[in-house]
Design a protein around this motif. Structure first.
Motif, short mmCIF file in Angstrom:
data_model
loop_
_atom_site.label_atom_id
_atom_site.label_comp_id
_atom_site.label_asym_id
_atom_site.label_seq_id
_atom_site.Cartn_x
_atom_site.Cartn_y
_atom_site.Cartn_z
N GLY A 193 -8.77 -22.12 6.17
CA GLY A 193 -7.98 -21.24 7.05
C GLY A 193 -6.71 -20.75 6.37
O GLY A 193 -6.41 -19.55 6.36
N ASN A 194 -5.95 -21.67 5.78
CA ASN A 194 -4.72 -21.29 5.10
C ASN A 194 -5.02 -20.52 3.82
O ASN A 194 -4.27 -19.62 3.44
N ALA A 195 -6.11 -20.85 3.15
CA ALA A 195 -6.48 -20.11 1.94
C ALA A 195 -6.81 -18.66 2.27
O ALA A 195 -6.47 -17.75 1.51
N LEU A 196 -7.45 -18.44 3.41
CA LEU A 196 -7.76 -17.08 3.83
C LEU A 196 -6.47 -16.30 4.08
O LEU A 196 -6.33 -15.14 3.67
N VAL A 197 -5.51 -16.92 4.74
CA VAL A 197 -4.24 -16.26 5.01
C VAL A 197 -3.52 -15.92 3.71
O VAL A 197 -3.00 -14.82 3.54
N VAL A 198 -3.48 -16.86 2.77
CA VAL A 198 -2.82 -16.63 1.48
C VAL A 198 -3.51 -15.48 0.74
O VAL A 198 -2.85 -14.58 0.21
N THR A 199 -4.82 -15.48 0.72
CA THR A 199 -5.57 -14.44 0.01
C THR A 199 -5.33 -13.08 0.66
O THR A 199 -5.14 -12.07 -0.04
N LEU A 200 -5.33 -13.03 1.97
CA LEU A 200 -5.07 -11.75 2.65
C LEU A 200 -3.65 -11.27 2.42
O LEU A 200 -3.41 -10.06 2.28
N MET A 201 -2.69 -12.18 2.36
CA MET A 201 -1.30 -11.79 2.09
C MET A 201 -1.15 -11.24 0.67
O MET A 201 -0.42 -10.27 0.44
N VAL A 202 -1.84 -11.85 -0.27
CA VAL A 202 -1.79 -11.34 -1.65
C VAL A 202 -2.42 -9.95 -1.69
O VAL A 202 -1.87 -9.03 -2.32
N GLN A 203 -3.53 -9.76 -1.01
CA GLN A 203 -4.18 -8.46 -0.98
C GLN A 203 -3.28 -7.42 -0.31
O GLN A 203 -3.16 -6.29 -0.78
N LEU A 204 -2.61 -7.80 0.76
CA LEU A 204 -1.68 -6.89 1.44
C LEU A 204 -0.51 -6.54 0.52
O LEU A 204 -0.05 -5.39 0.50
N GLY A 205 -0.04 -7.50 -0.24
CA GLY A 205 1.04 -7.24 -1.19
C GLY A 205 0.62 -6.25 -2.26
O GLY A 205 1.40 -5.35 -2.63
N VAL A 206 -0.60 -6.38 -2.76
CA VAL A 206 -1.09 -5.44 -3.75
C VAL A 206 -1.19 -4.04 -3.16
O VAL A 206 -0.82 -3.05 -3.81
N VAL A 207 -1.66 -3.93 -1.94
CA VAL A 207 -1.75 -2.63 -1.27
C VAL A 207 -0.36 -2.04 -1.08
O VAL A 207 -0.15 -0.84 -1.30
N ALA A 208 0.62 -2.86 -0.68
CA ALA A 208 1.98 -2.36 -0.48
C ALA A 208 2.59 -1.87 -1.79
O ALA A 208 3.22 -0.81 -1.83
#
Length: 65
Positions: A28-43
């Motif tokens: 669960g936390n790994a999914l959140v971390v991965t999605l945050m990294v992906q969102l950061g790349v998009v930003a």
């Protein structure tokens, strides 16, 4: 490098990040971390896009003749 090759590389990198983080934090936390990294790349990509010219070749058209 093509867009397909870039996408495969990003997907593999995010997958490896998920696997590495999930060992310590759980899925669960790994999914959140991965999605945050992906969102950061998009930003970052979106912010860098603001520096590009709005229209291709605009600088050439604005030169005085």
């Amino acid at each position: 490098m093509t867009a397909q090759q870039s996408s495969l590389a990003v997907g593999a990198t995010l997958g490896m990040l998920f696997l590495a983080v999930s060992l310590g934090l759980g899925t669960g936390n790994a999914l959140v971390v991965t999605l945050m990294v992906q969102l950061g790349v998009v930003a970052v990509t979106g912010l860098l896009n603001l520096r590009l010219p709005r229209v291709a070749g605009r600088a050439e058209r604005e030169r005085p003749r």
